[in-house]
Write a protein that holds these residues in place. Structure first.
Motif, PDB file in Angstrom:
ATOM      1  N   CYS A  27       0.837  -1.385   0.215  1.00 13.09           N
ATOM      2  CA  CYS A  27      -0.094  -0.022   0.014  1.00 13.09           C
ATOM      3  C   CYS A  27       0.796   1.232  -0.099  1.00 13.09           C
ATOM      4  O   CYS A  27       0.561   2.323  -0.596  1.00 13.09           O
ATOM      5  CB  CYS A  27      -0.818   0.143   1.338  1.00 13.09           C
ATOM      6  N   ASP A  31       0.610   3.802  -3.144  1.00 12.89           N
ATOM      7  CA  ASP A  31       0.047   5.279  -3.152  1.00 12.89           C
ATOM      8  C   ASP A  31       1.023   6.365  -3.073  1.00 12.89           C
ATOM      9  O   ASP A  31       0.835   7.382  -2.688  1.00 12.89           O
ATOM     10  CB  ASP A  31      -0.576   5.454  -1.648  1.00 12.89           C
ATOM     11  N   THR A 141     -11.595   7.898  -0.468  1.00 11.61           N
ATOM     12  CA  THR A 141     -11.984   6.874   0.640  1.00 11.61           C
ATOM     13  C   THR A 141     -11.324   5.757   0.392  1.00 11.61           C
ATOM     14  O   THR A 141     -10.722   5.458  -0.779  1.00 11.61           O
ATOM     15  CB  THR A 141     -13.439   6.491   0.681  1.00 11.61           C
ATOM     16  N   ALA A 142     -10.914   4.942   1.403  1.00 14.23           N
ATOM     17  CA  ALA A 142     -10.501   3.330   1.192  1.00 14.23           C
ATOM     18  C   ALA A 142     -11.320   2.528   0.828  1.00 14.23           C
ATOM     19  O   ALA A 142     -12.613   2.680   0.919  1.00 14.23           O
ATOM     20  CB  ALA A 142     -10.126   3.053   2.886  1.00 14.23           C
ATOM     21  N   PRO A 202      -7.910   0.196   7.489  1.00 11.17           N
ATOM     22  CA  PRO A 202      -9.088   1.044   7.038  1.00 11.17           C
ATOM     23  C   PRO A 202     -10.218   0.478   6.637  1.00 11.17           C
ATOM     24  O   PRO A 202      -9.977  -0.432   5.705  1.00 11.17           O
ATOM     25  CB  PRO A 202      -8.358   2.274   6.267  1.00 11.17           C
ATOM     26  N   ARG A 208      -9.165   8.908   3.442  1.00  9.99           N
ATOM     27  CA  ARG A 208      -7.869   8.489   3.577  1.00  9.99           C
ATOM     28  C   ARG A 208      -6.879   9.658   3.630  1.00  9.99           C
ATOM     29  O   ARG A 208      -5.710   9.402   4.168  1.00  9.99           O
ATOM     30  CB  ARG A 208      -7.427   7.741   2.144  1.00  9.99           C
ATOM     31  N   TRP A 209      -7.245  11.038   3.348  1.00 13.78           N
ATOM     32  CA  TRP A 209      -6.401  11.970   3.521  1.00 13.78           C
ATOM     33  C   TRP A 209      -6.839  13.090   4.414  1.00 13.78           C
ATOM     34  O   TRP A 209      -7.799  13.965   3.947  1.00 13.78           O
ATOM     35  CB  TRP A 209      -6.178  12.674   2.274  1.00 13.78           C
TER      36      TRP A 209
END
Length: 284
Positions: A27, A31, A141-142, A202, A208-209
């Motif tokens: 991940c 990302d 969003t996750a 998550p 996510r941010w």
């Protein structure tokens, strides 16, 4: 030094930890590009409509766009929240705002536009397409996939621990005199510990941010705050489409005939009994 049974427990816990570590590393590298985009957005200049879209989707973007157009004198809002074009105001250079202003301007004079119509009606599809096209490609969003994988890994490693201990006929950890059936409780306890650790990943739709959310929220609020509170409240009146009224209850027919109880059918419009006509029908 670990005994054989304790080594089995440690081995399977280590396998679970390795699964989490590998997923975390995947991940992180996956990302890296997204993190760079987020860093650039926070220090850059993001249009309020696009910031609202990242924050809450098309509904938030539509409300911010209306506020901007009202402030620019392109739209006016009634006391009940309906929107009309003023056929004047500042010329829009933002493609999405220009498309929205042109569509509302083309509405007939006797019709109005409500905020919720911009979100889903076909005539505003161009506005929605431009907002989505020009917004940064950031997944806000996750997906929840990592959570699902780690929960499955916790079950697999706990099952493997119990099977390993049973097939190896190893004594129960810390209580070697106990029956080997107790291995089931040991693996169950290990599963609960691993399950709790897996839940730290998550879940589906988690933001996510946080830093980007804060930035977009500030940009959105700044763009809307230029309007008086009363105007903003009138615009928000039509944020959600009203629910259709419930269907009217069907009237029950209380007139019963003999057929309802298995008897012969009679006409409910006739006398029905001799008392209704003073006994005259008995002689006919």
């Amino acid at each position: 030094m670990l005994t054989d049974s304790e080594g089995i427990v440690a081995c399977w816990l280590l396998i679970f930890a390795v699964c989490n570590g590998l997923r975390g590393a995947y991940c992180w590298f996956r990302d890296s590009g997204q993190r760079q985009i987020v860093d650039e957005l926070v220090v850059g200049d993001l249009h309020p409509v696009r910031a609202s879209y990242l924050l809450g989707g098309t509904a938030e973007a539509a409300e911010t766009a209306v506020c901007v157009l009202v402030d620019d004198g392109v739209l006016k809002v009634s006391s009940t929240g309906e929107l009309r074009s003023t056929h004047r105001g500042r010329k829009q250079t933002e493609p999405a705002l220009r498309a929205l202003a042109e569509e509302i301007r083309s509405t007939s004079a006797d019709a109005t536009t409500k905020l919720y119509e911009i979100v889903d009606e076909a005539r505003f599809a161009r506005f929605r397409e431009l907002v989505e096209r020009d917004s940064p490609a950031v997944r806000m969003t996750a997906s929840g996939r990592s959570l699902t994988l780690m929960l499955a890994a916790s079950m697999a490693t706990a099952f493997g621990m119990g099977m390993h201990g049973g097939l190896a006929e190893a004594p129960v950890p810390f209580v070697p005199e106990a029956d080997r059936v107790v291995w089931l409780y040991v693996s169950g306890a290990a599963w609960m510990v691993q399950w709790g650790a897996a839940c730290l990943w998550p879940s589906d739709k988690r933001r996510r941010w946080k830093v980007l959310d804060t930035y977009c929220r500030d940009e959105t609020e700044f763009a809307r705050a230029v309007l008086p509170d009363g105007t903003r409240q009138r615009i928000a009146l039509n944020r959600e489409r009203p629910k259709p009224p419930p269907p009217a209850p069907r009237a029950r027919n209380r007139a019963r005939t003999w057929s309802d109880t298995g008897g012969d059918t009679v006409d409910v419009d006739s006398c029905g009994s001799c008392g209704g006509c003073g006994g005259g029908c008995g002689g006919e």
